[in-house]
Design an enzyme around this catalytic site. Structure first.
Site, PDB file in Angstrom:
ATOM      1  N   ASP A  36       0.862  -1.179   0.000  1.00 40.04           N
ATOM      2  CA  ASP A  36       0.000   0.000   0.000  1.00 40.04           C
ATOM      3  C   ASP A  36       0.899   1.229   0.000  1.00 40.04           C
ATOM      4  OD1 ASP A  36      -3.261   0.220   1.010  1.00 40.04           O
ATOM      5  OD2 ASP A  36      -2.078   2.063   0.902  1.00 40.04           O
ATOM      6  N   ALA A 163     -18.814  -8.970   3.644  1.00 45.40           N
ATOM      7  CA  ALA A 163     -19.439  -7.825   4.310  1.00 45.40           C
ATOM      8  C   ALA A 163     -18.599  -7.475   5.525  1.00 45.40           C
ATOM      9  CB  ALA A 163     -20.866  -8.168   4.733  1.00 45.40           C
ATOM     10  N   CYS A 275     -20.087   1.015   0.014  1.00 38.55           N
ATOM     11  CA  CYS A 275     -20.286   0.494  -1.345  1.00 38.55           C
ATOM     12  C   CYS A 275     -21.685   0.555  -1.937  1.00 38.55           C
ATOM     13  CB  CYS A 275     -19.753  -0.929  -1.418  1.00 38.55           C
ATOM     14  SG  CYS A 275     -17.969  -0.963  -1.180  1.00 38.55           S
ATOM     15  N   LYS A 338     -22.920  -0.188  10.624  1.00 39.48           N
ATOM     16  CA  LYS A 338     -23.556  -1.417  11.078  1.00 39.48           C
ATOM     17  C   LYS A 338     -22.774  -1.887  12.296  1.00 39.48           C
ATOM     18  CE  LYS A 338     -22.383  -5.263   8.706  1.00 39.48           C
ATOM     19  NZ  LYS A 338     -22.040  -6.183   7.599  1.00 39.48           N
TER      20      LYS A 338
HETATM   21  P1  NAD Z   1      -9.899   1.074   1.159  1.00 38.95           P
HETATM   22  O1  NAD Z   1      -9.967   2.516   0.847  1.00 38.95           O
HETATM   23  O2  NAD Z   1     -10.080   0.593   2.557  1.00 38.95           O
HETATM   24  O3  NAD Z   1      -8.472   0.492   0.681  1.00 38.95           O
HETATM   25  C1  NAD Z   1      -7.881   0.783  -0.540  1.00 38.95           C
HETATM   26  C2  NAD Z   1      -6.389   0.934  -0.315  1.00 38.95           C
HETATM   27  O4  NAD Z   1      -5.743   1.061  -1.585  1.00 38.95           O
HETATM   28  C3  NAD Z   1      -5.988   2.178   0.486  1.00 38.95           C
HETATM   29  O5  NAD Z   1      -5.304   1.786   1.665  1.00 38.95           O
HETATM   30  C4  NAD Z   1      -5.094   2.980  -0.477  1.00 38.95           C
HETATM   31  O6  NAD Z   1      -4.026   3.635   0.162  1.00 38.95           O
HETATM   32  C5  NAD Z   1      -4.599   1.893  -1.410  1.00 38.95           C
HETATM   33  N1  NAD Z   1      -4.131   2.391  -2.684  1.00 38.95           N
HETATM   34  C6  NAD Z   1      -4.739   3.258  -3.541  1.00 38.95           C
HETATM   35  N2  NAD Z   1      -3.963   3.462  -4.625  1.00 38.95           N
HETATM   36  C7  NAD Z   1      -2.842   2.706  -4.467  1.00 38.95           C
HETATM   37  C8  NAD Z   1      -1.679   2.481  -5.257  1.00 38.95           C
HETATM   38  N3  NAD Z   1      -1.513   3.080  -6.435  1.00 38.95           N
HETATM   39  N4  NAD Z   1      -0.723   1.660  -4.783  1.00 38.95           N
HETATM   40  C9  NAD Z   1      -0.868   1.039  -3.573  1.00 38.95           C
HETATM   41  N5  NAD Z   1      -1.963   1.202  -2.791  1.00 38.95           N
HETATM   42  C10 NAD Z   1      -2.944   2.026  -3.225  1.00 38.95           C
HETATM   43  O7  NAD Z   1     -10.937   0.356   0.188  1.00 38.95           O
HETATM   44  P2  NAD Z   1     -11.699  -1.040   0.422  1.00 38.95           P
HETATM   45  O8  NAD Z   1     -12.892  -0.832   1.299  1.00 38.95           O
HETATM   46  O9  NAD Z   1     -10.710  -2.084   0.751  1.00 38.95           O
HETATM   47  O10 NAD Z   1     -12.271  -1.291  -1.048  1.00 38.95           O
HETATM   48  C11 NAD Z   1     -11.422  -1.633  -2.119  1.00 38.95           C
HETATM   49  C12 NAD Z   1     -12.301  -2.081  -3.276  1.00 38.95           C
HETATM   50  O11 NAD Z   1     -13.051  -3.250  -2.888  1.00 38.95           O
HETATM   51  C13 NAD Z   1     -13.328  -1.051  -3.733  1.00 38.95           C
HETATM   52  O12 NAD Z   1     -13.466  -1.144  -5.123  1.00 38.95           O
HETATM   53  C14 NAD Z   1     -14.609  -1.517  -3.066  1.00 38.95           C
HETATM   54  O13 NAD Z   1     -15.749  -1.151  -3.802  1.00 38.95           O
HETATM   55  C15 NAD Z   1     -14.453  -3.014  -3.076  1.00 38.95           C
HETATM   56  N6  NAD Z   1     -15.180  -3.745  -2.025  1.00 38.95           N
HETATM   57  C16 NAD Z   1     -15.196  -3.254  -0.742  1.00 38.95           C
HETATM   58  C17 NAD Z   1     -15.844  -3.992   0.270  1.00 38.95           C
HETATM   59  C18 NAD Z   1     -15.869  -3.503   1.695  1.00 38.95           C
HETATM   60  O14 NAD Z   1     -16.507  -4.139   2.523  1.00 38.95           O
HETATM   61  N7  NAD Z   1     -15.209  -2.410   2.047  1.00 38.95           N
HETATM   62  C19 NAD Z   1     -16.418  -5.227  -0.023  1.00 38.95           C
HETATM   63  C20 NAD Z   1     -16.354  -5.699  -1.344  1.00 38.95           C
HETATM   64  C21 NAD Z   1     -15.727  -4.951  -2.326  1.00 38.95           C
HETATM   65  C1  UGA Z   2     -22.212  -5.109   1.507  1.00 38.87           C
HETATM   66  C2  UGA Z   2     -22.589  -6.475   0.950  1.00 38.87           C
HETATM   67  O1  UGA Z   2     -23.388  -7.162   1.922  1.00 38.87           O
HETATM   68  C3  UGA Z   2     -21.351  -7.309   0.628  1.00 38.87           C
HETATM   69  O2  UGA Z   2     -21.738  -8.538   0.017  1.00 38.87           O
HETATM   70  C4  UGA Z   2     -20.452  -6.511  -0.325  1.00 38.87           C
HETATM   71  O3  UGA Z   2     -19.269  -7.231  -0.599  1.00 38.87           O
HETATM   72  C5  UGA Z   2     -20.106  -5.174   0.298  1.00 38.87           C
HETATM   73  O4  UGA Z   2     -21.332  -4.451   0.594  1.00 38.87           O
HETATM   74  C6  UGA Z   2     -19.311  -4.271  -0.611  1.00 38.87           C
HETATM   75  O5  UGA Z   2     -19.288  -4.454  -1.803  1.00 38.87           O
HETATM   76  O6  UGA Z   2     -18.757  -3.350  -0.021  1.00 38.87           O
HETATM   77  P1  UGA Z   2     -21.423  -4.172   3.865  1.00 38.87           P
HETATM   78  O7  UGA Z   2     -21.723  -2.846   3.262  1.00 38.87           O
HETATM   79  O8  UGA Z   2     -20.124  -4.386   4.532  1.00 38.87           O
HETATM   80  O9  UGA Z   2     -21.536  -5.316   2.746  1.00 38.87           O
HETATM   81  O10 UGA Z   2     -22.543  -4.536   4.949  1.00 38.87           O
HETATM   82  P2  UGA Z   2     -24.057  -5.057   4.858  1.00 38.87           P
HETATM   83  O11 UGA Z   2     -24.238  -6.105   5.857  1.00 38.87           O
HETATM   84  O12 UGA Z   2     -24.463  -5.374   3.471  1.00 38.87           O
HETATM   85  O13 UGA Z   2     -24.872  -3.790   5.356  1.00 38.87           O
HETATM   86  C7  UGA Z   2     -24.970  -2.615   4.567  1.00 38.87           C
HETATM   87  C8  UGA Z   2     -25.937  -1.648   5.224  1.00 38.87           C
HETATM   88  O14 UGA Z   2     -27.277  -2.121   5.121  1.00 38.87           O
HETATM   89  C9  UGA Z   2     -25.680  -1.435   6.716  1.00 38.87           C
HETATM   90  O15 UGA Z   2     -25.878  -0.077   7.029  1.00 38.87           O
HETATM   91  C10 UGA Z   2     -26.731  -2.306   7.375  1.00 38.87           C
HETATM   92  O16 UGA Z   2     -27.061  -1.901   8.673  1.00 38.87           O
HETATM   93  C11 UGA Z   2     -27.893  -2.119   6.403  1.00 38.87           C
HETATM   94  N1  UGA Z   2     -28.892  -3.213   6.437  1.00 38.87           N
HETATM   95  C12 UGA Z   2     -28.518  -4.478   6.113  1.00 38.87           C
HETATM   96  C13 UGA Z   2     -30.207  -2.925   6.750  1.00 38.87           C
HETATM   97  O17 UGA Z   2     -30.558  -1.764   7.030  1.00 38.87           O
HETATM   98  N2  UGA Z   2     -31.137  -3.946   6.746  1.00 38.87           N
HETATM   99  C14 UGA Z   2     -30.787  -5.225   6.423  1.00 38.87           C
HETATM  100  O18 UGA Z   2     -31.686  -6.110   6.426  1.00 38.87           O
HETATM  101  C15 UGA Z   2     -29.449  -5.499   6.101  1.00 38.87           C
END
Ligand code: NAD
Ligand code: UGA
Length: 458
Positions: A36, A163, A275, A338
């Site tokens: 990172d 999630a 997301c 959440k």
């Molecule tokens: P995040 O912001 O927590 O982490 C991303 C990291 O990438 C940061 O630490 C940043 O410094 C680093 N970064 C950016 N540019 C860089 C580079 N050029 N070289 C090295 N590091 C670099 O983001 P996240 O929540 O982990 O999400 C990442 C992706 O996964 C997004 O596309 C998001 O939509 C997807 N996603 C997130 C979740 C979730 O629960 N947060 C779940 C499923 C999918």
């Molecule tokens: C969500 C999806 O559940 C994941 O599958 C996905 O990978 C992720 O987004 C992503 O792409 O970032 P997350 O956002 O971490 O995960 O959490 P969720 O459990 O989905 O909850 C999302 C929001 O909906 C929270 O604010 C939660 O409190 C709310 N929620 C969830 C409700 O209000 N009602 C429900 O029945 C369920």
């Protein structure tokens, strides 16, 4: 030690960190390096105080770190050594220029592609782990394969469905893993290399293979469907409040239909998280760019309904507190989007706080894990705002408390003690429907759940 495969993950965030920790834990034959640009984040991954809170994550990291799991800021060395590169950088909503407010901002993703190209000295498999617009891989392949060094890059899509709060359990026991590639001999070979990693611990039948575009579009569609269920039940919650129907009873009854299913039907103050909103708006933007305006409008309404639910929650507070909250202390129980996470991104609590402050309420925020993030989120807010780790102290002297996060802790508080210290009449607005409303009412509270008849003493 000799490892069979060298895996790199660029981006040590909520996805990159836990995903790679579980891969390393389950695949001792794979060397996993996570890089990172954020040195503080990497230092935290190398410490006992990990940069994100996820139940079970400490143990997984402790088992693998230093054995076959490494966190470093040396992006270039990581790229050189890797056979397979997962890219898990952030893809936020664009805030400027064409598509601002809707389209995905792909600058971090594209920068990574160019870094891979600059540092690679042999062929690589590049895996999209970030959530990306459908057909992003096409652009990535153009950038990567447009080189004069004869290097070949196979771009795959392997979206993440974890999630927050249940990340480790979701990764260890996923409903499915999706791997998309071109259906050419080279694409299928690259796909197999990634599938082989997952089948070390995921049952083969849960690993779904598809073409690249299906895989990319599946991720956006899955989030849109999940969010749509919440907006659907929240829309019904408003109707319940007018008709004396009970939203939990309606949700339970429809959820017993196996075609509908019971999950993601919990009415709330509104969904948050980094997301759902971003991915739906991205879907809306993509539909619009293809001229599919009805498709765009359909999905946009899911976000509109969510914003309305957050606004409706505060309007309901105002209406029931005699149309004014000016000067009244209001304790918000929970700021995380959440339970079981310290993440506050897009939390409904942000909008509720802003609206209450605009009405001159004295707002006090409490949360067991998210107070640091809450402070950052509210840094520019004007008004009387305080942060208090102890829920009892937060509620002391308050006219109202509002439950915004479904932390288990809030179900077991001593509400008799809380009531004694509150101004009267005392109000509880349960934005998560987690409390025992009848008991609280009998204690003397005026109780306002979501999607249920209020219980009030006047
Ligand atoms: P995040 O912001 O927590 O982490 C991303 C990291 O990438 C940061 O630490 C940043 O410094 C680093 N970064 C950016 N540019 C860089 C580079 N050029 N070289 C090295 N590091 C670099 O983001 P996240 O929540 O982990 O999400 C990442 C992706 O996964 C997004 O596309 C998001 O939509 C997807 N996603 C997130 C979740 C979730 O629960 N947060 C779940 C499923 C999918
Ligand atoms: C969500 C999806 O559940 C994941 O599958 C996905 O990978 C992720 O987004 C992503 O792409 O970032 P997350 O956002 O971490 O995960 O959490 P969720 O459990 O989905 O909850 C999302 C929001 O909906 C929270 O604010 C939660 O409190 C709310 N929620 C969830 C409700 O209000 N009602 C429900 O029945 C369920």
């Amino acid at each position: 030690m000799d490892f069979k495969t060298d895996v790199l993950c660029i981006g040590a965030g909520y996805v990159g960190g836990p995903t790679m920790a579980v891969i390393a834990d389950r695949c001792p034959h794979v060397k996993v390096t996570v890089v990172d640009v954020n040195a503080a984040r990497i230092a935290a991954w190398n410490s006992d105080d990990l940069p994100i809170y996820e139940p079970g994550l400490d143990e997984v990291v402790r088992r693998a770190r230093g054995r076959n799991l490494f966190f470093t800021t040396d992006v270039q060395a990581g790229i050189k050594a890797a056979d397979i590169i997962f890219v898990s950088v952030n893809t936020p909503t664009k805030t400027f220029g064409e598509g601002a407010g809707r389209a995905a901002d792909l600058q971090y993703w594209e920068k990574t592609a160019r870094e891979i190209l600059a540092c690679a000295d042999r062929d690589k498999i590049v895996v999209e782990k970030s959530t990306l617009p459908v057909r992003t891989a096409e652009a990535m392949e153009r950038i990567l394969n447009n080189n004069t060094r004869g290097l070949r890059f196979d771009v795959l899509s392997n979206p993440e469905f974890l999630a927050e709060g249940t990340a480790v359990a979701d990764l260890e026991n996923p409903d499915r893993v999706l791997v998309g590639s071109h259906e050419t001999p080279e694409g299928l070979r690259a796909r197999k290399a990634v599938v082989d990693i997952y089948t070390t611990w995921v049952p083969r039948e849960r690993v779904i293979e598809s073409n690249l575009w299906s895989s990319e579009l599946t991720k956006l569609t899955a989030n849109a469907f999940l969010a749509q269920r919440i907006s659907s039940i929240n829309s019904i919650s408003a109707l319940c409040e007018r008709t004396e129907a009970d939203v939990d009873q309606v949700a339970y009854a429809i959820g017993t239909d196996s075609r509908i299913g019971s999950r993601f039907l919990k009415a709330s103050v509104g969904f948050g998280g980094s997301c759902f909103k971003k991915d739906i708006l991205n879907l809306v933007y993509i539909a619009e760019t293809y001229g599919l305006h009805e498709v765009a409008e359909y999905w946009e309404s899911v976000v509109r309904m969510n914003e309305w639910q957050q606004t409706r929650f505060v309007r309901n507070m105002l209406a029931n507190m005699f149309n004014t909250v000016a000067g009244k202390r209001i304790a918000l129980l929970g700021f995380a989007f959440k339970a079981d996470t310290g993440d506050t991104r897009e939390s409904a609590a942000i909008s509720v706080t802003r609206q209450l402050l605009a009405d001159h309420a004295r707002v006090v925020i409490t949360d067991p894990k998210a107070l640091d993030n809450a402070r950052r989120d509210c840094a520019g807010f004007e008004g009387d705002l305080t942060f208090e780790p102890d829920p009892y102290r937060a509620a002391a002297g308050a006219h109202a408390i509002a439950v915004l996060t479904e932390w288990r802790l809030y179900k077991t508080l001593d509400y008799g003690r809380i009531l004694d210290g509150m101004e009267k009449p005392a109000f509880i607005f349960d934005g998560r429907n987690i409390l025992d409303h009848r008991t609280l009412f009998e204690m003397g509270f005026n109780v306002f759940p979501i999607g249920k008849r209020p219980l009030k003493h006047f």
